[in-house]
Design a protein around this motif. Sequence first.
Motif, short mmCIF file in Angstrom:
data_model
loop_
_atom_site.label_atom_id
_atom_site.label_comp_id
_atom_site.label_asym_id
_atom_site.label_seq_id
_atom_site.Cartn_x
_atom_site.Cartn_y
_atom_site.Cartn_z
N MET A 172 0.65 -1.08 0.17
CA MET A 172 0.03 -0.03 0.03
C MET A 172 0.76 1.40 0.11
SD MET A 172 -2.88 -1.18 2.64
CE MET A 172 -4.15 0.26 2.30
N LYS A 173 2.04 1.26 0.47
CA LYS A 173 3.17 2.26 0.56
C LYS A 173 3.40 2.78 -0.93
CE LYS A 173 5.51 1.19 4.87
NZ LYS A 173 6.77 0.69 5.27
N THR A 174 3.12 1.92 -1.95
CA THR A 174 3.50 2.10 -3.40
C THR A 174 2.26 2.72 -3.96
OG1 THR A 174 2.85 -0.06 -4.12
CG2 THR A 174 4.93 0.06 -3.52
N LEU A 175 1.11 2.82 -3.53
CA LEU A 175 -0.11 3.43 -3.96
C LEU A 175 -0.12 4.91 -3.81
CD1 LEU A 175 -2.69 0.66 -2.86
CD2 LEU A 175 -1.35 0.99 -4.91
N TYR A 176 -0.39 5.75 -4.93
CA TYR A 176 -0.47 7.03 -4.72
C TYR A 176 -1.64 7.47 -3.83
CZ TYR A 176 -1.07 12.13 -6.41
OH TYR A 176 -1.14 13.43 -6.09
N HIS A 177 -2.85 6.81 -4.06
CA HIS A 177 -4.14 7.45 -3.07
C HIS A 177 -4.68 6.25 -2.70
CE1 HIS A 177 -7.45 9.62 -1.74
NE2 HIS A 177 -8.19 8.78 -2.53
N LEU A 178 -5.03 5.79 -1.49
CA LEU A 178 -5.81 4.65 -1.06
C LEU A 178 -7.16 5.08 -1.29
CD1 LEU A 178 -4.11 4.15 2.54
CD2 LEU A 178 -3.48 3.19 0.25
N GLN A 179 -7.88 4.01 -1.73
CA GLN A 179 -9.17 3.97 -2.04
C GLN A 179 -10.09 3.69 -0.63
OE1 GLN A 179 -10.39 4.49 -4.88
NE2 GLN A 179 -8.45 4.65 -5.73
N GLU A 180 -11.19 3.71 -0.73
CA GLU A 180 -12.36 3.76 0.65
C GLU A 180 -12.22 2.37 1.24
OE1 GLU A 180 -16.98 4.39 2.07
OE2 GLU A 180 -16.22 5.07 0.20
N LYS A 181 -12.28 1.40 0.38
CA LYS A 181 -12.14 -0.10 0.75
C LYS A 181 -10.97 -0.42 1.32
CE LYS A 181 -14.15 -3.18 -1.59
NZ LYS A 181 -14.64 -4.19 -2.59
#
Length: 417
Positions: A172-181
């Motif tokens: 998840m650290k590599t994701l630009y934006h976290l989704q609601e789920k």
Amino acid sequence: MFSRLLNALDYELISLDYPRTPEEVAVAGRVKDAMKQQCVPQIVRAWYDIVSMYRNSDPGTCTTVLDCMGRYVSWIDIGLIVNDVFILLLFELILVDGLSEQLRAAAAGSLNTGYVLEVLECSKRVNSEDAKVVSMELLDEVLPTVFYVMQNCEMDTAFSILQFLSGYVAMMKTLYHLQEKQMLHISQILEVIRAQICYDPMYRNNLDTLDKIGMQEEDIMVELRNDLFLLLRNVGLVAPEVTQIFIRNSLTSAFASSSDRNVEEVEAALSLLYALGESISDEAMRTGNGLLSELVTNLLSTRFPCHSNRLVALVYLETIIRYMKFVQENTQHIPLVLATFLDERGIHHPNIYVSRRASYLFMRIVKLLKSKLVPFIETILQSLQDVVDRFTSMNFTSKEPAGYEDGAHIFELFISS
């Protein structure tokens, strides 16, 4: 007998979780290769048939078979387990009512060590954006099962799941934006961490008096918390606001009780706040970034009935020390810090382990704050007068190591000031 034979083969020859010489490692590799060619598919078929046939009549045997399977999943062809037939059986064992909790937990553990870990590994290897989206969707689907395992399995079974959660958070650290789920999953991971770090109330008296059983339980929990707190710190880096809100709510819930029945809940909530401090930068600590200012202020201003408990008192004092950089910059909180360490919550605590630790920690506070304590010198001296009197009148020929150590810290404190 079938499962015991396979377990013995794993323990004596195959598993690399135990110390092996280079020659033994080579032998283990040859045995695995031979089993893959000659009998692994038949073994997997036998596991499936036994569990399918006896899941209602002999759940104990089925649990043993699934636990045995968990030893082999890491090196056999994963497709033998991760397929529509076997995965469906495992989901049925988890979701169907009426089966024993041990069997359901074993099935969930097998599902996670097989399907879930495979999904995570695949997601790490994909490169295209579309493939990454699909892999994240698959992870979102399997996470409810992961949380079930962590909440219902023994920690030995759940350890691989802890590794999975660590890998998931790292991804998840590599994701630009976290989704609601994904934010929801973060909250669920935090719930799992809080549940796992809670002491069993059954050992409350043992832990408070620190007898032999209490020392054993404390040692076990310290080791368990190492990995859980590392996961917490990583979650705090990925979603700092969600983490701080969760800890604030945990503290509020724990402190709201007017009885001492929630000792373990209070201790766990304080421990979460203590562990969070390791992931916070010095600058954020000093300025009280985000909810930190509120968290530390509430920490210093709250009293609760279970403060007499050894574990609660110790983690409370250690947590204050952890956030002293905030107090250095926000000196209006100094009176609250002094009150905590000088009254029955600290140096005057009835438990000798707490009072001794408080004496040492208070010495560190004095060295840290230095001139900022000048307006409070008289208050400090008056509060410590009985400790100094006890130290100066002590019979040094007698064996009083705890009292001597307390007095020595206080004496050093006076010299420092």
